[in-house]
Design a protein around this motif. Structure first.
Motif, PDB file in Angstrom:
ATOM      1  N   TYR A 162       0.808  -1.224   0.000  1.00  0.00           N
ATOM      2  CA  TYR A 162       0.000   0.000   0.000  1.00  0.00           C
ATOM      3  C   TYR A 162       0.844   1.279   0.000  1.00  0.00           C
ATOM      4  CZ  TYR A 162      -3.573  -3.443   0.530  1.00  0.00           C
ATOM      5  OH  TYR A 162      -4.373  -4.533   0.314  1.00  0.00           O
TER       6      TYR A 162
ATOM      7  N   SER B   4     -12.679  -4.061 -12.152  1.00  0.00           N
ATOM      8  CA  SER B   4     -11.513  -4.265 -11.299  1.00  0.00           C
ATOM      9  C   SER B   4     -10.701  -2.979 -11.327  1.00  0.00           C
ATOM     10  CB  SER B   4     -10.672  -5.459 -11.761  1.00  0.00           C
ATOM     11  OG  SER B   4      -9.988  -5.171 -12.959  1.00  0.00           O
TER      12      SER B   4
ATOM     13  N   ASN C 290      -4.344  -0.895  -7.051  1.00  0.00           N
ATOM     14  CA  ASN C 290      -5.727  -1.334  -6.853  1.00  0.00           C
ATOM     15  C   ASN C 290      -6.384  -0.431  -5.803  1.00  0.00           C
ATOM     16  OD1 ASN C 290      -8.126  -2.583  -6.346  1.00  0.00           O
ATOM     17  ND2 ASN C 290      -7.252  -4.608  -5.968  1.00  0.00           N
TER      18      ASN C 290
ATOM     19  N   GLN D 127      -9.417  -0.674  -4.919  1.00  0.00           N
ATOM     20  CA  GLN D 127     -10.564  -1.378  -4.346  1.00  0.00           C
ATOM     21  C   GLN D 127     -10.204  -2.317  -3.198  1.00  0.00           C
ATOM     22  OE1 GLN D 127     -12.030  -2.929  -8.148  1.00  0.00           O
ATOM     23  NE2 GLN D 127     -13.615  -1.337  -8.193  1.00  0.00           N
ATOM     24  N   ASN D 128      -8.941  -2.313  -2.763  1.00  0.00           N
ATOM     25  CA  ASN D 128      -8.621  -3.141  -1.586  1.00  0.00           C
ATOM     26  C   ASN D 128      -7.708  -2.421  -0.594  1.00  0.00           C
ATOM     27  OD1 ASN D 128      -6.137  -3.313  -2.852  1.00  0.00           O
ATOM     28  ND2 ASN D 128      -5.923  -5.523  -2.615  1.00  0.00           N
TER      29      ASN D 128
ATOM     30  N   ILE E  64     -15.717   1.650  -5.634  1.00  0.00           N
ATOM     31  CA  ILE E  64     -15.363   0.373  -4.993  1.00  0.00           C
ATOM     32  C   ILE E  64     -16.568  -0.572  -5.006  1.00  0.00           C
ATOM     33  CG2 ILE E  64     -14.234  -0.701  -3.013  1.00  0.00           C
ATOM     34  CD1 ILE E  64     -13.420   2.151  -2.108  1.00  0.00           C
TER      35      ILE E  64
END
Length: 448
Positions: free
Chosen positions: A130, A158, A163, A165-166, A388
């Motif tokens: 991250y 996606s 990313n 979305q996570n 998301i």
DNA sequence: CACTGGAGCCAC
DNA sequence: AAACGTGGCTCCAGTG
């Protein structure tokens, strides 16, 4: 994605691609100084903890066994040390027959080295995926993640590079460290609007089961709460929030998507300890179940009964899912409510999941398209910056907050039902807003 | 050195 | 008969 489709499905993804291109171009603002400071702190913490690990006698055993090949990041090596050299017992195997050395396995090893190891691994995930991932992609203080519509089998979206979305949220400390690096533009606030219980509502629309529609339509009814009550023998008005969360993710969704009582029972039991689940009075749930006359050995049979009741509760669903599976086996393809036609080889569980997962996201996408269009037409300063699956993240000018929330409510709960008559349950949204000058971590729910 | 699959972990 | 679904990213371990 070379699938047959209808005009309306094509149009949704065409407009969706254009809208998401705007979202990508807008980008989310990042406090790069804070990101750097956080990365430095986390790195220092990792170094310190790894130093302690290397002074532990377990590490000496590890060195003796692997010599120059020793790598702290190797779970396989750790497994050999713990289960091969030190005599701890391992129970679970991976798909390919290797010993599992994941978090839940390691939690059963009572040793300070292992406890510290898990803490380091969490921090390394935060840093490696991250903090570094955002740092790598940020340009002039803005992050522009990709949002794809052409990669997912269910016709969801996606996101990559990074990313979006996570990003962690469930672990409060880890979530704070990364999410507080995301900020609004000057004079703006971050606003996240999400659909309430969207997948369950779309399941009701798909199966057209009267009881399911009733549950999805009445805000005073709550299937996750009620199944939590049944699974853990609690009164419905005494279901703690975390217990509801686990019932939702270890019973309701698994049952809807093709799991069954044996697996559910195992998972529901294991989260009692790992989740530290207690009644409202503070009694651990395993003790509470014992008071209700259910020992661990009885739990599977108990959940078998809960499953039967679940099937009886939604009889049309129980009946239609078999017919749906049979229909696919005859035809080799199936339509989604949003007009996509999916053909190819799919499992029974795929047939239970795809008609829900895709269209649920399509509700979000449809709404995002309309909201983005309106914001541009009205020349608003507010910009949509991310998505998301069932939520929209926007960077909202302080003067436009009320307008934006009104727009979201109008589009996401009303306009969409005029456009799509297959939506036969009311839709609802929740909104969270960061204070002016605050961060994504600081978002707080607001009343609509 | 490039590439791949497995395992693990993060989200919905 | 079999047993929840969808992703992306990182590290390790092995191959050529």
């Amino acid at each position: 994605m070379e699938q047959a489709t209808t005009q309306q499905a094509y149009s949704l993804f065409h407009q969706g691609t254009l809208a998401l291109a705007d979202v990508e171009a807008n980008g989310m603002r990042v406090d790069v100084d804070r990101l750097d400071r956080t990365a430095n702190k986390v790195t220092a913490r990792i170094t310190k903890l790894e130093g302690k690990l290397k002074n532990d006698e377990v590490y000496q055993t590890w060195r003796k066994r692997f010599g120059g090949k020793t790598q702290l990041g190797s779970r396989q090596q750790l497994g050999q040390v713990l289960y091969g050299e030190m005599g701890f017992k391992s129970d679970n195997k991976t798909k390919t027959g290797r010993v599992q050395v994941n978090e839940s396995a390691l939690e059963k090893v009572d040793h300070p080295f292992v406890k510290r190891y898990l803490e380091v691994e969490k921090l390394k995930k935060l840093k490696g995926t991250y903090l570094n991932g955002v740092k790598r992609e940020v340009v002039d203080g803005l992050l522009h993640p990709s949002f794809n519509l052409h990669l997912v089998k269910t016709h969801r979206s996606s996101s990559d590079s990074p990313n979006f979305q996570n990003i962690p949220i469930r672990d409060k400390l880890i979530g704070k460290l990364i999410r507080s690096c995301f900020v609004a533009r000057e004079g703006h606030q971050l606003v996240e609007v999400d659909y309430s219980a969207l997948e369950f509502k779309i399941a009701a629309c798909w199966w057209k089961d009267d009881a399911m529609v009733a549950y999805a339509s009445d805000p005073t009814l709550d299937i996750h709460r009620d199944m939590a009550a049944e699974c853990y023998c609690l009164p419905v008005d005494e279901v703690p929030k975390d217990v509801r969360f686990f019932a939702k993710n270890q019973f309701v969704f698994p049952e809807l998507y093709g799991s069954y009582y044996v697996t559910c029972a195992r998972n529901l039991w294991s989260v009692i300890e790992s989740g530290g689940l207690k009644t409202k009075e503070g009694t651990p749930l395993d003790e509470h179940l014992l008071e209700q006359g259910i020992e661990q050995k009885d739990f599977e049979e108990h959940i078998e009964g809960v499953e039967e009741a679940f099937n009886d509760r939604f009889p049309t669903w129980s009946d239609r899912k078999e017919k749906w599976w049979n229909r696919y086996q005859r035809k080799g393809s199936f339509p989604l409510m949003t007009g996509f036609i999916i053909s190819g080889v799919y499992s029974r569980n795929n047939l239970m999941n795809y008609p829900i997962q895709g269209p649920a996201f399509h509700c979000l996408l449809w709404s995002l398209i309309q909201m983005n269009r309106w914001l541009k037409q009205k020349r608003m300063r507010t910009k949509i910056v991310g998505q998301i699956h069932d939520s929209i993240v926007a960077d909202v000018h302080e003067d436009e907050l009320d307008d934006y929330l009104l727009l979201a409510k109008q589009v996401m709960t009303e306009s969409i039902r005029k456009a799509w008559d297959w939506i036969i349950t009311p839709l609802a949204i929740e909104a969270e807003v960061s204070p002016p000058g605050g961060t994504w971590f600081d978002k707080r729910e607001v009343l609509l």
